[in-house]
Design an enzyme around this catalytic site. Structure first.
Site, PDB file in Angstrom:
ATOM      1  N   SER A  30       0.842  -1.196   0.000  1.00  0.00           N
ATOM      2  CA  SER A  30       0.000   0.000   0.000  1.00  0.00           C
ATOM      3  C   SER A  30       0.882   1.252   0.000  1.00  0.00           C
ATOM      4  O   SER A  30       1.636   1.459  -0.942  1.00  0.00           O
ATOM      5  CB  SER A  30      -0.963  -0.042   1.193  1.00  0.00           C
ATOM      6  OG  SER A  30      -2.054   0.820   1.001  1.00  0.00           O
ATOM      7  N   HIS A  36      -7.823  -5.857   0.483  1.00  0.00           N
ATOM      8  CA  HIS A  36      -6.634  -5.010   0.504  1.00  0.00           C
ATOM      9  C   HIS A  36      -5.510  -5.629   1.333  1.00  0.00           C
ATOM     10  O   HIS A  36      -4.334  -5.414   1.047  1.00  0.00           O
ATOM     11  CB  HIS A  36      -6.996  -3.631   1.056  1.00  0.00           C
ATOM     12  CG  HIS A  36      -5.956  -2.585   0.805  1.00  0.00           C
ATOM     13  ND1 HIS A  36      -5.685  -2.069  -0.445  1.00  0.00           N
ATOM     14  CD2 HIS A  36      -5.107  -1.953   1.659  1.00  0.00           C
ATOM     15  CE1 HIS A  36      -4.724  -1.173  -0.364  1.00  0.00           C
ATOM     16  NE2 HIS A  36      -4.351  -1.076   0.900  1.00  0.00           N
TER      17      HIS A  36
END
Length: 267
Positions: free
Chosen positions: A99, A231
């Site tokens: 990320s 995610h």
């Protein structure tokens, strides 16, 4: 509580090495997500092949660096990490970022190559879409940040509900979100090394189409790898991710590589 041996989990302010392997020929530098810390990767070092030493980055503004001001600029973070790595740049180098960490790892790799260093591999996990950076909001309320923590599901509920523990997380998260929101990759700077993008096939924020824009950031081979999950797919899919990393670094782990799709682009 007994004192931790200083050679077990410390290497200056910026780097953490839970499983030192000074004779390993490859150093894998791991960059955590927004609000995350080096402890996210702590178990990985013992699970990688013996010729790989994992060095996890500890950003300021969290855990043992909580009293230090956060750095809310991706370029400054990359500069600081590169400086901290001085003395470890005589071995094969690879980088893994998740990320926000995917952005910092990318910028660190650019700096390494500009110094004439060769990068064996860059792994960008759940990288924010390049074209979406301008639409990110740099300032979110505490309520919005808490909503993000709950939505992503990576932070235990009991921590979110504990005001003191939650505030400690929010300190780093605020700065990290500002760093991601203000980051703009230079379209004229490109890597030469192989790049693997890793995403969850159910990630609401990172799509295969948007991720493929990162293929333009390197002149080397670029591969998109999809795993089951959201995610934070790399938590339940940790072993599959480590098998892929080990394979790219020259020593496949036990068992087959992940069964998800992998699309290869060469420039």
């Amino acid at each position: 509580m007994s004192a931790r041996r200083p050679d077990r989990y410390a290497s200056g302010r910026w780097l953490r090495i839970a499983h030192p392997r000074p004779e390993a020929r490859t150093v894998l530098v791991a960059f955590p997500h927004a609000g995350g810390s080096a402890t996210f990767f702590r178990a990985w070092g013992s699970l990688l092949p013996p010729h790989v030493e994992l060095v996890a980055v500890q950003y300021p503004g969290r855990l043992d660096r909580l009293r230090e001001p956060c750095i809310d600029d991706v370029h400054q973070l990359a500069d600081a990490v590169l400086k901290a790595l001085d003395g470890r740049l005589d071995r094969d180098l690879a980088l893994f970022g998740h990320s926000l960490g995917a952005l910092v790892a990318f910028e660190t790799a650019l700096r390494m190559e500009s110094q004439g260093l060769e990068i064996k591999a860059l792994f960008q996990s759940s990288p924010p879409a390049r074209e979406q950076q301008a639409r990110r909001r740099p300032h979110l309320s505490d309520e919005s940040l808490l909503a993000e923590l709950r939505r992503l599901g990576a932070t235990p509920t009991d921590i979110i509900e504990d005001p003191r523990a939650c505030e400690a997380i929010l300190v780093g998260l605020r700065g990290d979100y500002r760093a991601a929101a203000h980051y703009r990759p230079d379209p004229d700077r490109r890597l030469r090394c192989p790049v693997d993008a890793l995403i969850g096939d159910g990630d609401p924020d990172v799509s295969p189409t948007a991720t493929k824009a990162w293929a333009e950031a390197t002149t080397g081979p670029w591969t998109l790898n999809e795993f089951p999950g959201d995610h934070f797919y790399l938590v339940p899919q940790r072993d599959a991710v480590l098998r892929l990393v080990a394979d790219r670094l020259g020593a496949p782990g036990p068992g087959p590589l992940p069964g998800g799709r992998a699309d290869l682009c060469r420039h």
